[in-house]
Design a protein around this motif. Structure first.
Motif, mmCIF file in Angstrom:
data_model
loop_
_atom_site.group_PDB
_atom_site.id
_atom_site.type_symbol
_atom_site.label_atom_id
_atom_site.label_comp_id
_atom_site.label_asym_id
_atom_site.label_seq_id
_atom_site.Cartn_x
_atom_site.Cartn_y
_atom_site.Cartn_z
ATOM 1 N N ALA A 24 0.844 -1.197 0.000
ATOM 2 C CA ALA A 24 0.000 0.000 0.000
ATOM 3 C C ALA A 24 0.881 1.250 0.000
ATOM 4 O O ALA A 24 1.945 1.279 0.608
ATOM 5 N N VAL A 25 0.439 2.271 -0.664
ATOM 6 C CA VAL A 25 1.147 3.548 -0.689
ATOM 7 C C VAL A 25 0.723 4.326 0.547
ATOM 8 O O VAL A 25 -0.462 4.425 0.860
ATOM 9 N N ALA A 26 1.676 4.861 1.280
ATOM 10 C CA ALA A 26 1.379 5.621 2.489
ATOM 11 C C ALA A 26 0.624 6.897 2.138
ATOM 12 O O ALA A 26 0.947 7.574 1.169
ATOM 13 N N ALA A 27 -0.388 7.185 2.936
ATOM 14 C CA ALA A 27 -1.176 8.398 2.732
ATOM 15 C C ALA A 27 -0.385 9.611 3.210
ATOM 16 O O ALA A 27 0.477 9.515 4.080
ATOM 17 N N GLU A 28 -0.679 10.748 2.629
ATOM 18 C CA GLU A 28 -0.067 11.998 3.088
ATOM 19 C C GLU A 28 -0.539 12.281 4.506
ATOM 20 O O GLU A 28 -1.678 11.979 4.865
ATOM 21 N N PRO A 29 0.308 12.871 5.356
ATOM 22 C CA PRO A 29 -0.124 13.183 6.719
ATOM 23 C C PRO A 29 -1.217 14.246 6.723
ATOM 24 O O PRO A 29 -1.307 15.068 5.814
ATOM 25 N N ASP A 30 -2.050 14.176 7.748
ATOM 26 C CA ASP A 30 -3.081 15.191 7.960
ATOM 27 C C ASP A 30 -2.465 16.351 8.725
ATOM 28 O O ASP A 30 -1.813 16.148 9.750
ATOM 29 N N GLU A 31 -2.665 17.560 8.245
ATOM 30 C CA GLU A 31 -2.146 18.759 8.909
ATOM 31 C C GLU A 31 -3.235 19.322 9.819
ATOM 32 O O GLU A 31 -4.368 19.527 9.377
ATOM 33 N N VAL A 32 -2.904 19.534 11.096
ATOM 34 C CA VAL A 32 -3.843 20.127 12.047
ATOM 35 C C VAL A 32 -3.164 21.309 12.728
ATOM 36 O O VAL A 32 -1.951 21.314 12.932
ATOM 37 N N SER A 33 -3.961 22.313 13.076
ATOM 38 C CA SER A 33 -3.405 23.494 13.737
ATOM 39 C C SER A 33 -4.489 24.169 14.567
ATOM 40 O O SER A 33 -5.678 23.892 14.410
ATOM 41 N N GLY A 34 -4.042 25.046 15.453
ATOM 42 C CA GLY A 34 -4.986 25.779 16.284
ATOM 43 C C GLY A 34 -4.265 26.523 17.390
ATOM 44 O O GLY A 34 -3.063 26.799 17.298
ATOM 45 N N THR A 35 -5.022 26.818 18.434
ATOM 46 C CA THR A 35 -4.490 27.592 19.558
ATOM 47 C C THR A 35 -4.756 26.870 20.872
ATOM 48 O O THR A 35 -5.600 25.968 20.942
ATOM 49 N N MET A 36 -4.032 27.310 21.899
ATOM 50 C CA MET A 36 -4.243 26.797 23.253
ATOM 51 C C MET A 36 -4.173 27.960 24.234
ATOM 52 O O MET A 36 -3.476 28.942 23.989
ATOM 53 N N SER A 37 -4.879 27.798 25.313
ATOM 54 C CA SER A 37 -4.857 28.779 26.389
ATOM 55 C C SER A 37 -4.617 28.033 27.698
ATOM 56 O O SER A 37 -5.268 27.005 27.956
ATOM 57 N N GLN A 38 -3.703 28.531 28.514
ATOM 58 C CA GLN A 38 -3.402 27.846 29.768
ATOM 59 C C GLN A 38 -4.551 28.039 30.746
ATOM 60 O O GLN A 38 -4.986 29.168 31.007
ATOM 61 N N VAL A 39 -5.041 26.934 31.291
ATOM 62 C CA VAL A 39 -6.153 26.952 32.245
ATOM 63 C C VAL A 39 -5.626 27.030 33.670
ATOM 64 O O VAL A 39 -6.170 27.754 34.511
ATOM 65 N N SER A 40 -4.540 26.280 33.942
ATOM 66 C CA SER A 40 -3.975 26.307 35.296
ATOM 67 C C SER A 40 -2.511 25.879 35.247
ATOM 68 O O SER A 40 -2.071 25.217 34.305
ATOM 69 N N THR A 41 -1.777 26.269 36.273
ATOM 70 C CA THR A 41 -0.387 25.841 36.437
ATOM 71 C C THR A 41 -0.105 25.709 37.924
ATOM 72 O O THR A 41 -0.641 26.463 38.743
ATOM 73 N N GLU A 42 0.723 24.734 38.254
ATOM 74 C CA GLU A 42 1.129 24.512 39.639
ATOM 75 C C GLU A 42 2.588 24.096 39.626
ATOM 76 O O GLU A 42 2.980 23.194 38.880
ATOM 77 N N GLN A 43 3.394 24.775 40.449
ATOM 78 C CA GLN A 43 4.800 24.397 40.569
ATOM 79 C C GLN A 43 4.883 23.211 41.519
ATOM 80 O O GLN A 43 4.466 23.288 42.672
ATOM 81 N N LEU A 44 5.446 22.088 41.021
ATOM 82 C CA LEU A 44 5.579 20.882 41.835
ATOM 83 C C LEU A 44 6.888 20.854 42.618
ATOM 84 O O LEU A 44 6.920 20.360 43.743
ATOM 85 N N SER A 45 7.952 21.371 42.008
ATOM 86 C CA SER A 45 9.234 21.405 42.715
ATOM 87 C C SER A 45 10.163 22.398 42.033
ATOM 88 O O SER A 45 9.989 22.732 40.867
ATOM 89 N N ALA A 46 11.154 22.840 42.801
ATOM 90 C CA ALA A 46 12.224 23.704 42.280
ATOM 91 C C ALA A 46 13.495 23.322 43.025
ATOM 92 O O ALA A 46 13.504 23.274 44.263
#
Length: 161
Positions: A24-46
């Motif tokens: 079988a001939v491999a299909a071309e990859p599907d291109e996907v794109s968009g945006t993200m927004s951070q909902v939360s962050t927590e520092q676990l260690s430093a």
């Protein structure tokens, strides 16, 4: 004439069976794109080791665009104090949809800060579950930590094993 006709039929039968066994001939990859927004962050260690600082966070992002859902990541941020370079290594899991597909995708990410508060992340898709089982691919995420909340754009090429 009869021998010629038999020869043509044998050749046609051979050609038809040969086509069935071609790879079988491999299909071309599907291109996907968009945006993200951070909902939360927590520092676990430093931690400090030598001249470097290691910070481990737990982040949640909301993805929109071709991918709809949530991304959970635990980046290890390494601040190289002698050079000023900041690198990021992380595993991330996207849970959601892409069109009619639903499931999870696991990413291995490596990035660098390219300017204050801006990171370029190279991503490799390493695993999928649900409708994403067998997914593979690569992409980039451009993170802007200077916005409130932090935001990102993503672009991926998705293939299937």
């Amino acid at each position: 004439m009869r021998k010629a006709l038999i020869g043509v039929l044998i050749a046609a039968a051979f050609a038809l069976t040969s086509v069935q066994f071609m790879p079988a001939v491999a299909a071309e990859p599907d291109e996907v794109s968009g945006t993200m927004s951070q909902v939360s962050t927590e520092q676990l260690s430093a931690k400090v080791a030598g001249p470097n600082k290691f910070v481990l966070n737990h982040n949640m992002w909301a993805a929109s665009g071709d991918l709809q859902g949530d991304l959970v990541s635990e980046p290890l941020v390494i601040i190289h104090t002698l050079t000023g370079e900041i690198t990021v290594n992380e595993w991330a899991t996207f849970t959601g949809t892409c069109g009619d597909l639903e499931g999870t995708v696991t990413l291995r990410n490596h990035g660098v800060m390219v300017s204050p508060g801006h990171f370029h992340i190279d991503s490799e898709i390493v695993k999928g579950t649900g409708d994403f089982k067998g997914v593979c691919g690569w992409g980039t995420i451009e993170v802007d930590m200077t916005t409130c909340p932090p935001s990102a754009t993503y672009s991926f090429s998705l293939g299937w094993e």
